[in-house]
Structure formats: C-alpha cells, structure tokens
Design a protein around this motif. Structure first.
Motif, mmCIF file in Angstrom:
data_model
loop_
_atom_site.group_PDB
_atom_site.id
_atom_site.type_symbol
_atom_site.label_atom_id
_atom_site.label_comp_id
_atom_site.label_asym_id
_atom_site.label_seq_id
_atom_site.Cartn_x
_atom_site.Cartn_y
_atom_site.Cartn_z
ATOM 1 N N MET A 1 0.854 -1.193 0.000
ATOM 2 C CA MET A 1 0.000 0.000 0.000
ATOM 3 C C MET A 1 0.894 1.249 0.000
ATOM 4 N N ASN A 2 0.482 2.303 -0.632
ATOM 5 C CA ASN A 2 1.275 3.516 -0.731
ATOM 6 C C ASN A 2 0.348 4.708 -0.835
ATOM 7 N N ARG A 3 0.960 5.834 -1.173
ATOM 8 C CA ARG A 3 0.163 7.058 -1.234
ATOM 9 C C ARG A 3 -0.886 6.987 -2.340
ATOM 10 N N ILE A 4 -0.608 6.200 -3.388
ATOM 11 C CA ILE A 4 -1.614 6.025 -4.438
ATOM 12 C C ILE A 4 -2.852 5.371 -3.855
ATOM 13 N N GLY A 5 -2.634 4.406 -2.920
ATOM 14 C CA GLY A 5 -3.762 3.765 -2.264
ATOM 15 C C GLY A 5 -4.619 4.749 -1.511
ATOM 16 N N LEU A 6 -3.995 5.746 -0.881
ATOM 17 C CA LEU A 6 -4.753 6.779 -0.174
ATOM 18 C C LEU A 6 -5.622 7.561 -1.145
ATOM 19 N N PHE A 7 -5.068 7.921 -2.287
ATOM 20 C CA PHE A 7 -5.841 8.668 -3.281
ATOM 21 C C PHE A 7 -7.005 7.833 -3.803
ATOM 22 N N GLN A 8 -6.783 6.522 -3.951
ATOM 23 C CA GLN A 8 -7.862 5.647 -4.415
ATOM 24 C C GLN A 8 -8.995 5.582 -3.395
ATOM 25 N N VAL A 9 -8.627 5.530 -2.103
ATOM 26 C CA VAL A 9 -9.640 5.522 -1.041
ATOM 27 C C VAL A 9 -10.409 6.832 -1.029
ATOM 28 N N LEU A 10 -9.704 7.935 -1.245
ATOM 29 C CA LEU A 10 -10.357 9.250 -1.225
ATOM 30 C C LEU A 10 -11.338 9.414 -2.388
ATOM 31 N N LYS A 11 -11.134 8.677 -3.493
ATOM 32 C CA LYS A 11 -12.046 8.803 -4.623
ATOM 33 C C LYS A 11 -13.472 8.425 -4.250
ATOM 34 N N THR A 12 -13.613 7.384 -3.423
ATOM 35 C CA THR A 12 -14.943 6.923 -3.019
ATOM 36 C C THR A 12 -15.305 7.360 -1.601
ATOM 37 N N ASP A 13 -14.494 8.224 -1.032
ATOM 38 C CA ASP A 13 -14.710 8.647 0.360
ATOM 39 C C ASP A 13 -15.907 9.588 0.480
ATOM 40 N N GLU A 14 -16.727 9.337 1.512
ATOM 41 C CA GLU A 14 -17.876 10.195 1.796
ATOM 42 C C GLU A 14 -17.743 10.893 3.140
ATOM 43 N N TRP A 15 -16.583 10.778 3.788
ATOM 44 C CA TRP A 15 -16.392 11.372 5.107
ATOM 45 C C TRP A 15 -15.428 12.547 5.068
ATOM 46 N N VAL A 16 -14.271 12.358 4.481
ATOM 47 C CA VAL A 16 -13.218 13.382 4.536
ATOM 48 C C VAL A 16 -13.243 14.287 3.317
ATOM 49 N N LYS A 17 -13.369 13.696 2.138
ATOM 50 C CA LYS A 17 -13.278 14.468 0.890
ATOM 51 C C LYS A 17 -14.268 15.634 0.812
ATOM 52 N N PRO A 18 -15.505 15.487 1.317
ATOM 53 C CA PRO A 18 -16.446 16.616 1.214
ATOM 54 C C PRO A 18 -15.952 17.905 1.850
ATOM 55 N N PHE A 19 -15.030 17.795 2.823
ATOM 56 C CA PHE A 19 -14.566 19.002 3.498
ATOM 57 C C PHE A 19 -13.587 19.803 2.646
ATOM 58 N N PHE A 20 -12.963 19.169 1.637
ATOM 59 C CA PHE A 20 -12.126 19.924 0.705
ATOM 60 C C PHE A 20 -12.947 20.996 0.009
ATOM 61 N N LYS A 21 -14.145 20.616 -0.399
ATOM 62 C CA LYS A 21 -15.015 21.552 -1.111
ATOM 63 C C LYS A 21 -15.705 22.506 -0.147
ATOM 64 N N LYS A 22 -16.144 21.980 0.980
ATOM 65 C CA LYS A 22 -16.908 22.792 1.927
ATOM 66 C C LYS A 22 -16.070 23.934 2.488
ATOM 67 N N TYR A 23 -14.788 23.661 2.764
ATOM 68 C CA TYR A 23 -13.922 24.677 3.366
ATOM 69 C C TYR A 23 -12.746 25.017 2.443
ATOM 70 N N ARG A 24 -12.977 25.024 1.134
ATOM 71 C CA ARG A 24 -11.879 25.209 0.195
ATOM 72 C C ARG A 24 -11.220 26.580 0.324
ATOM 73 N N LYS A 25 -11.993 27.624 0.646
ATOM 74 C CA LYS A 25 -11.400 28.959 0.785
ATOM 75 C C LYS A 25 -10.416 28.995 1.944
ATOM 76 N N SER A 26 -10.812 28.406 3.080
ATOM 77 C CA SER A 26 -9.904 28.348 4.234
ATOM 78 C C SER A 26 -8.682 27.510 3.911
ATOM 79 N N LEU A 27 -8.882 26.425 3.150
ATOM 80 C CA LEU A 27 -7.769 25.557 2.770
ATOM 81 C C LEU A 27 -6.781 26.310 1.892
#
Length: 582
Positions: A1-27
């Motif tokens: 497993m590597n960082r690519i695996g993390l990106f693959q998990v984030l593709k179908t993620d419904e917990w963490v990924k939504p916050f990228f969009k929700k708080y994108r200005k602060s990010l």
C-alpha cells in the motif's frame, strides 16, 4: 500500500473528501499563508547574507545598505506573523472538520443504536474516536498542508535558480527531488507498513482493554486475571517492538536527510563561487545570500518523509469511517395527532435484516387510552423487539404499529411527546439532579422539580444532599441505588407528561421489598396513562387490566389477570413459580 492507495480511497470517500469543497477557501488561504511563511524565512536569510557581505565591502551608496535593512526587518516581522496566522487558519480549518466528523460519527452510531452492541465493540468505537479521528486530523496538519507547501516551494526554488543558471537548476531539481520525492517514497515502502501495523495494534489494544475492563469481573471470577495481564503485556511488548523499528528507521532516514541538505548546501556554495566570483564587493556579495537561504527551507522539506509514511494509516482510518452505516435523512416534519391516543399493533411480523427467522409472528393487539397491559415472556421471546417496534426504533417487516392511525416509526424523535420509556438501567448524567430531571422537560421550574421529586418519594433524600437539586450526580448515577435511579427516571417521565408509558423491565435486579414499593409508586403516579409493562415475572401483575404472554414470537395467552387466574392453568403455574411455590 502507498500514497496512491490513499488517493484511491479518497475517490470513493464520503467522510473526509467533502470538506475539501466545503472549506476550500480556508484551505487555499492556509496553504498560501504557509508558502508566504517559508518565503519570508528564506528571504530573511537571503537579505541577511547579502547585507552582511555588502556591509563588509564598503558600499558605494548608503541605499545599498538601507534597503536590505528595511527588507530584513520586513521579512523578519513577516515570518512569525504569517506563521501565526497560518496556524490559526489551518488549525481552525482542521478543528471544524474534525468537529463535524465527530458529529457525523455520533449520528451514524445513534441511528444504529438498537443494534449497537450487536454490530460494534465499545473498544472499536473508542478506537475510531481516539485514533482514527486524530489520524484524519493529522492527515491535513502533518501530510497535506506540509506536502503541498513543500511542492510549491520546490517549484519556486527551481524556477528562481533557473533564472541565473538553467544547468544548476536541473542539478537542484535532482538533488531536491531526492528529498521531496525519493526519501518520502522510501519511507512509504519501508516504514509505511510498520506505521499501519502500529495503528492497528493500538486499535486492538483499545478494543481488548475496553472489553476486558468492562468484563473484569468475569476474569476475576474465572481466576484468570493473570492470564489477561500476561496477554496485555505481550500485546504492549509487540507494540513497543514495532515502535523501536520505526524509530530505528527514522534515525537512519533523518541522517540521510541531513546529509542531503549538506550536499545541497555545498553544491550551492560551489555554484555561487563560480557564478559570482570575486573577493570583495560586487557579485561576491550574493554568495552568502544564496547559501544562507537554504537553511530555512530545511524546515519545509524535512517533514515530507515522515508525512509520507503515515499515509497508510490515514488510508485505514478513512476506510474505517466509510464502513460505518450511511446517514439516512429523516423527515423533518413529524406527523401531528391529537386527542386520546390508541395504540394498535396490527398483525405485526418482524425479522432482523441479517436473518430470515421471524422474531415476532402475527402480533395483534389494541391498547385503548388509559389501559394498562403487561407483556410477559422468557428472555429471547421477542418482548424487547416489540418494545423497539412500539417506540418506532424499528419498522415492522409486515403489519403496522400505529398511534391514532399513524405509524410510530414516522414520528422520529418526536415520539417522546407521546411515549415515555423507563428502561432497566436508566442513565443519570454527570451533572446536577435538576439537569437530569429536566431531560423530561427543559422548561420545568424548580417548584415543578420538587413536586415530582416528592411524588416519587425522593424528597427527603434530595433535601439531605449537600446542594439539594443542584447536587452533582456521579457518572451513571452510581451514588444512587437501583431503586432510587428508577424513581428519578419516573420523575423525568412525570415531567415529560407523555400519555403512554413503556416500562421495560424496570425492576430487574431489585430486592422484593424495593421492587414492590417501586411498582406501587409507578402505578399510583401513572394513573390515567396508558401503561405497557414488559416484565419477566408476575409480582404486581394484578394491577394490570390485561396480561399477554409471548413465546417464540407469538401470543400464546391474553386476558385480564382475574380471567387468566380462573381459566388458564399455565398462568396459575407461572404465578406459583414466581412466588417460589413448587
């Protein structure tokens, strides 16, 4: 497993990924401030190196000294200011995210509360709260933020050097690339699996420790206490061994990291010596400026290998959260009903989702307003399932349970306005007695609190406490006896003023004298209300209007206590057994 695996998990993620969009200005703001912080740090050393060299070479014009002094002060002030603001923005961003994650976690578990013990171990949930949520927090603070900022600086540095020398920029592209890409990749390959193993072992320790502490009496009674201690020590030693391997690798990696920065510094020194030759003044003043500017960048690039190796544990944490039940959006408008409430159980069948075996089979019953009914049955007969269906926590697979014709499951949380529940072990929270009672009615006055305390027979007890109603209750209410906790629960119900009361075996574990006194209090104070009493024995049963018996999910007898006494031999036998008559 590597960082690519993390990106693959984030593709179908419904917990963490939504916050990228929700708080994108602060990010974006946090990343920008982080870049400016390191830019100011590098520019401060660059100006300082130039200023020192220039001041020592008898400058032709005072402006050649004054302007670097002003810039040095500006960058010197800017670095801590931007760093402070960046910390505020990034931590505020992460804390909002983790706060929302915890709320979502609680909501996800709450909707699954009926099956909580069946589907979850307490230790697993503690692992989610203490390890996984914290890992998600570190995903941003220790991996995403530092990595993106370092990549931005990497591009900026290469472009900046390329302005003076494309050839040396290519050399720095390779040297810094080792730090930015090769060492992190090496950390993922060698130490990433150990990092994930460390996290899993910690989660397992949480689960085992929690389960065994909750069941410590079983270990003691079975005289296997030392076995558990030995098992726990073995688990901790295995975790320490993994930690030692992690630390050993980290020391080697950090040595190579510092060695690479040394090589980069020497390479920069050699290049500037050739690019800006001279002993005094002129272009030679740039040598110190370029070389000194490297050192602040170490703080930007050094965390990358450690951040990269943690991606496996982040991947596991995100996976654990996404395996929790999805949140179901409930209707925000509860149905309205008025007048006396009739509870109708109409040919109800129920089986749990994971099983085809029916727990309840064709239960048919109608409770008129003010009627009192006892539901009897052995453990596992379906009594508790029927109680969950009546409360609307479960939905019948066939048939319906309605209040004045409206399905109980459609009320959601508003069912508490019509139906109050007293459980086997009512929970008292670590707050004042008054606050515990106001769970039944938040707007209750102190006078109303004293009235219900008096009605349930606890006035003298509460008056004798240090601060009366404002006395703090220990966690879970352990300072009170079982009967006293049940009376406080009854006081809540009286404040709630629900017309239907469900008593879910509230006298379990009480001695016969306390049990009878509590039963008398219940039925005296609940006069005029519809009472559903789930019980496993018959003490106080004569106060009920109707008695039903559930066996293997079916109604096997029903009638008034007097009717069953006269006509049902099985009922008479049960009463004899309950009284201890063989």
């Amino acid at each position: 497993m590597n960082r690519i695996g993390l990106f693959q998990v984030l593709k179908t993620d419904e917990w963490v990924k939504p916050f990228f969009k929700k708080y994108r200005k602060s990010l974006i703001l946090a990343l920008t401030l982080g870049f400016i912080t390191f830019f100011c740090a590098g520019a401060l050393m660059f100006n300082s190196g130039y200023l020192i060299s220039r001041a020592a070479s008898l400058p032709e014009n005072i402006l050649l000294i004054y302007i670097p002094i002003v810039l040095t002060r500006a960058f010197g002030i800017g670095r801590p200011v931007f760093r402070y603001v960046e910390r505020l923005v990034s931590h505020n961003w992460v804390l909002k995210m983790t706060s929302n994650l915890r709320v979502k976690l609680y909501d996800s578990l709450e909707q699954d509360a009926i099956f909580f013990k069946q589907n979850h171990r307490t230790g697993d949930i503690l692992g989610l709260l203490s390890e996984d949520i914290n890992h998600i927090q570190n995903l941003y603070l220790r991996t995403i933020f530092p990595t993106i900022i370092a990549w931005l600086l990497y591009v900026f540095v290469i472009i900046g050097i390329g302005y003076f020398s494309p050839f040396f920029a290519l050399a720095m592209l390779l040297l810094l690339g080792i730090v930015v890409f090769l060492l992190p990749l090496w950390s993922v390959i060698i130490n990433g699996a150990r990092q994930e193993q460390q996290k899993q072992m910690k989660n397992q320790l949480y689960s085992d420790l929690t389960d065994n502490v909750l069941g410590v009496s079983d270990w003691i009674f079975s005289q296997r206490g030392q076995d558990y201690v030995n098992h726990h020590e073995e688990s901790e030693e295995a975790l320490r061994e993994v930690n030692r391997k992690l630390q050993s690798f980290q020391r080697k990696r950090n040595f190579l990291l510092q060695l690479m920065f040394g090589v980069i510094t020497i390479a920069l020194l050699l290049w500037t010596s050739q690019r800006f030759p001279g002993n005094h003044g002129g272009a030679a003043n740039w040598i110190a400026a370029f070389v000194l500017s490297v050192f602040p960048l170490i703080d930007a690039f050094a965390p990358l290998p450690a951040a990269a190796q943690e991606t496996n544990s982040y991947q596991d944490s995100i996976k654990n959260l996404n395996e929790l039940p999805a949140l179901h959006t409930a209707s925000t408008v509860a149905p309205e009903i008025s007048g006396p409430l009739t509870l109708k159980i109409d040919q109800v069948h129920y089986h749990y989702p994971e099983s085809s075996k029916e727990v309840l089979v064709g239960i048919d019953l109608t409770l008129q307003p003010g009627e009192k009914i006892a539901i009897l049955g052995r453990s596992g007969s379906g009594k508790s399932t029927l109680a969950n269906l009546i409360r609307g926590d479960l939905r019948a697979t066939e048939g319906a349970i309605t209040l004045n014709g409206v399905d109980t499951y459609t009320f959601g949380d508003e069912i508490s306005n019509a139906l109050g529940v007293i459980h086997q072990t009512p929970y008292l929270f670590h707050t004042t007695i008054a606050n515990n009672l106001r769970i039944g009615n938040e707007s209750a006055t102190e006078e109303e609190l004293w009235q219900v305390v008096t009605r349930v027979g606890l006035k003298e007890l509460v008056e004798g406490l240090p601060a009366g109603l404002e006395t703090m209750v220990d966690e879970a209410g352990l300072r009170f006896s079982g009967g006293e906790r049940q009376r406080l629960a009854l006081a809540r119900i009286l404040l709630q003023e629900a017309p239907i009361i469900l008593l879910d075996e509230p006298t379990v574990g009480l001695d016969p004298v306390t049990e009878q006194a509590l039963i008398n209090t219940f039925f005296h104070e609940l006069q005029g209300k519809t009472v559903i009493w789930i019980t496993h024995h018959l003490q106080g049963i004569d106060a009920m209007d109707k008695v039903i018996f559930i066996e293997d999910g079916r109604l096997t007898m029903q009638g008034s206590p007097s009717e069953l006494e006269q006509t049902n031999a099985h009922y008479r036998r049960l009463k004899q057994i309950d009284k201890g008559i063989s």
